[in-house]
Structure formats: structure tokens, C-alpha cells
Design an enzyme around this catalytic site. Structure first.
Site, PDB file in Angstrom:
ATOM      1  CE  LYS A 129      -3.760  -2.301   2.274  1.00  0.00           C
ATOM      2  NZ  LYS A 129      -4.803  -2.189   3.573  1.00  0.00           N
ATOM      3  CB  THR A 181       2.898  -1.780  -4.863  1.00  0.00           C
ATOM      4  OG1 THR A 181       3.461  -1.858  -3.372  1.00  0.00           O
ATOM      5  CG2 THR A 181       3.702  -3.084  -5.682  1.00  0.00           C
ATOM      6  CD1 TRP A 202       2.257   5.581 -11.193  1.00  0.00           C
ATOM      7  CD2 TRP A 202       2.849   6.378  -9.060  1.00  0.00           C
ATOM      8  NE1 TRP A 202       2.471   6.702 -11.361  1.00  0.00           N
ATOM      9  CE2 TRP A 202       2.992   7.295 -10.228  1.00  0.00           C
ATOM     10  CE3 TRP A 202       2.799   6.737  -7.872  1.00  0.00           C
ATOM     11  CZ2 TRP A 202       3.502   8.902  -9.912  1.00  0.00           C
ATOM     12  CZ3 TRP A 202       3.508   7.920  -7.449  1.00  0.00           C
ATOM     13  CH2 TRP A 202       3.680   8.895  -8.526  1.00  0.00           C
ATOM     14  CG  HIS A 254       4.760  -6.539  -0.766  1.00  0.00           C
ATOM     15  ND1 HIS A 254       4.608  -5.390  -1.325  1.00  0.00           N
ATOM     16  CD2 HIS A 254       3.455  -7.165  -1.313  1.00  0.00           C
ATOM     17  CE1 HIS A 254       3.537  -4.867  -1.948  1.00  0.00           C
ATOM     18  NE2 HIS A 254       2.808  -6.034  -1.922  1.00  0.00           N
ATOM     19  NE  ARG A 290       1.287   6.855   0.813  1.00  0.00           N
ATOM     20  CZ  ARG A 290       0.055   6.802   0.191  1.00  0.00           C
ATOM     21  NH1 ARG A 290      -0.508   5.787  -0.474  1.00  0.00           N
ATOM     22  NH2 ARG A 290      -0.414   8.210   0.102  1.00  0.00           N
ATOM     23  CE1 TYR A 322       1.829   6.949  -4.301  1.00  0.00           C
ATOM     24  CE2 TYR A 322       1.336   8.649  -2.615  1.00  0.00           C
ATOM     25  CZ  TYR A 322       0.876   7.743  -4.029  1.00  0.00           C
ATOM     26  OH  TYR A 322      -0.209   7.846  -4.474  1.00  0.00           O
ATOM     27  NE  ARG A 376      -4.517   0.199  -1.510  1.00  0.00           N
ATOM     28  CZ  ARG A 376      -4.183  -0.967  -1.693  1.00  0.00           C
ATOM     29  NH1 ARG A 376      -5.110  -1.992  -1.791  1.00  0.00           N
ATOM     30  NH2 ARG A 376      -2.880  -1.386  -2.117  1.00  0.00           N
ATOM     31  N   GLY A 431      -4.866   6.736  -3.354  1.00  0.00           N
ATOM     32  CA  GLY A 431      -3.583   7.320  -3.824  1.00  0.00           C
ATOM     33  C   GLY A 431      -3.136   8.556  -3.409  1.00  0.00           C
TER      34      GLY A 431
END
Length: 249
Positions: free
Chosen positions: A27, A30, A32, A91, A113, A150, A215, A217
Site C-alpha cells: 500500500k 506498488t 504505480w 514485499h 511513504r 511516494y 486505491r 493514492g
């Protein structure tokens, strides 16, 4: 985390010197970043952006997870047919990566992020430990590990696409820059654009609905979910965990 996939990955995966591995906690953007890396590395093979693979393939198909998809089976996958350079993701924290990766000169791109925008249960260990495992290694091996935030990537996408390309050894030429290649790839990989493509609005990828992979973002969306008291408590934890590391959010 699928233990079978992790153990198989650690035992059997042999890193190549020109591999590109994308590492992220869950989350953090990833999907993108997978699109960005694929577009940068393969840009000379897909000059016609109207026919680009990202228009018809979910980014998770183009940049598969090593532990969750490729090694999460009884048999060891045959990766000999993968185009070079090989693009994979996971991950996993740095401590759980295969020895062959740690001993190779392959490139690792890591994205993180503000922890408050990823707040939740993680199957890959404490968030701060995950970040620090890559951050500390990036300070010792800056030519091999690039850590990206991010929020900065979203604020200055074209500048960071150029930085990523240079780090990976695929810098944009002056001609490409003049022709607007960086801006074109940035637009192609935009979260808002990708999320509206039919391939990402319907269907599934590895048994996960494609639409759930995109999501909102938004930066600082945590203000809609955390109370001021919760935010303050988390800030205190982060100050303790990241004190003296140079990491900021």
C-alpha cells in the site's frame, strides 16, 4: 506472506547482475511504480504509446511478485525465457531476500511513504523495520539501492522518472528529452490514467480484483481516518523509531 513462496525463493532464486528488483511495503504505490519501471526499461521496444503493453496488461502481470506468484508453487519456475533485464518485485524486507540478491550487483528500487497513509496490519513485519532495512543498506550501497518517497514521486513525477532511469542504467538521451519522452511516459503511468483503463477496472490478477489494486493514492488521506490524538501518538512512535536515521516523512 506465503511461507512456501519465501522459502522456495530464498533457496532457488539466482539473481542476475542486470536484474531489477522492486521492493515495497504493501500500500505505498506498488502498482504505480511497477508501471513506471516497466515503461522506463522497455521504452525502446514500445515507442508507439498507443499500443503500449500497459494499456492491455495490469502492471502486476508485467512485473510479477517473486514470492507470491513465481515461487509460490510446488515446482521451481523456469525463468530462462524472461526478457533481459528481468523485472521482479516483492514485499519482503531486506533481511529475507535471497543471498544471491544480496551478493549480486542487481539494482533495487524501494518505495515508501508516510506510515500514517499505510496504517494497518502487515504480513511483512513492522513498517518501520521494513523501511529501515532498505534505508540502511541504501546508505552503504547507493549504487545498488535507490530509496524513493511516494510523496516526492507524486509531486515531481518527471524529475523522478529521470532519476530512476539514470540509477537503473537506462538514462534518457537528450533526443528523448527533447521529444518529450519523459513527460509522455509520466502521463502513460499516471495513477489516474491507469485506473480508468478497462483492463484495470474489470477482471482479476492473481485472484485479486484489478480495481482493488488502484486505491485513491492521495497524500495525507490519513486525516480522514485518524484522530488528532492517534496521529500524535503515531508521530511519537515514528520519532523514536527513525531518530538519527535521516529518514523524514
Amino acid at each position: 506472506m506465503c511461507m512456501q513462496g519465501v522459502l522456495s525463493l530464498q533457496k532457488h532464486f539466482q539473481a542476475h547482475e542486470n536484474d531489477i528488483l522492486m521492493m515495497t511495503p504493501p500500500k505505498v504505490g506498488t502498482t504505480w511504480l511497477k508501471a513506471i519501471l516497466f515503461a522506463i526499461v522497455n521504452r525502446k521496444h514500445h515507442l508507439d504509446l498507443q499500443k503500449h503493453p500497459l494499456l492491455t496488461n495490469n502492471p502486476h502481470i508485467l512485473v510479477p511478485y517473486l514470492d507470491l506468484h513465481l515461487y509460490n508453487k510446488k515446482e521451481v519456475p523456469d525463468l530462462t525465457s524472461c526478457p533481459s533485464p528481468r523485472l521482479f518485485s516483492t514485499h519482503l524486507p531486506y533481511t529475507l531476500l535471497p543471498t544471491s540478491v544480496k551478493n549480486s550487483r542487481c539494482k533495487i528500487v524501494y518505495l515508501y511513504r508516510n506510515p500514517k497513509d499505510t496504517f494497518g496490519v502487515s504480513n511483512f513485519g513492522p513498517y518501520w523495520d521494513h523501511i529501515l532495512s532498505y534505508w540502511k543498506e541504501s546508505l552503504e550501497k547507493p549504487q545498488m539501492i535507490l530509496c524513493l518517497r511516494y510523496e516526492e514521486l507524486k509531486e515531481q513525477p518527471t524529475a523522478y522518472l529521470k532519476r530512476i532511469a539514470e540509477f537503473l542504467g537506462y538514462p534518457f538521451s537528450l533526443e528523448e528529452e527533447t521529444q518529450g519522452m519523459i513527460n509522455n511516459l509520466s502521463r502513460l503511468c499516471r495513477f489516474e490514467y491507469l485506473s480508468k483503463l478497462e483492463v484495470n477496472k474489470s477482471g482479476t490478477t492473481h485472484n485479486i480484483k484489478n480495481e482493488s489494486l488502484f486505491r485513491r493514492g492521495e497524500v495525507e488521506d490519513w486525516v480522514n481516518y485518524l484522530t488528532p490524538q492517534m496521529s500524535e501518538k503515531l508521530d511519537d512512535i515514528f520519532k523514536e523509531k527513525f531518530h538519527g536515521t535521516g529518514l523524514t516523512f
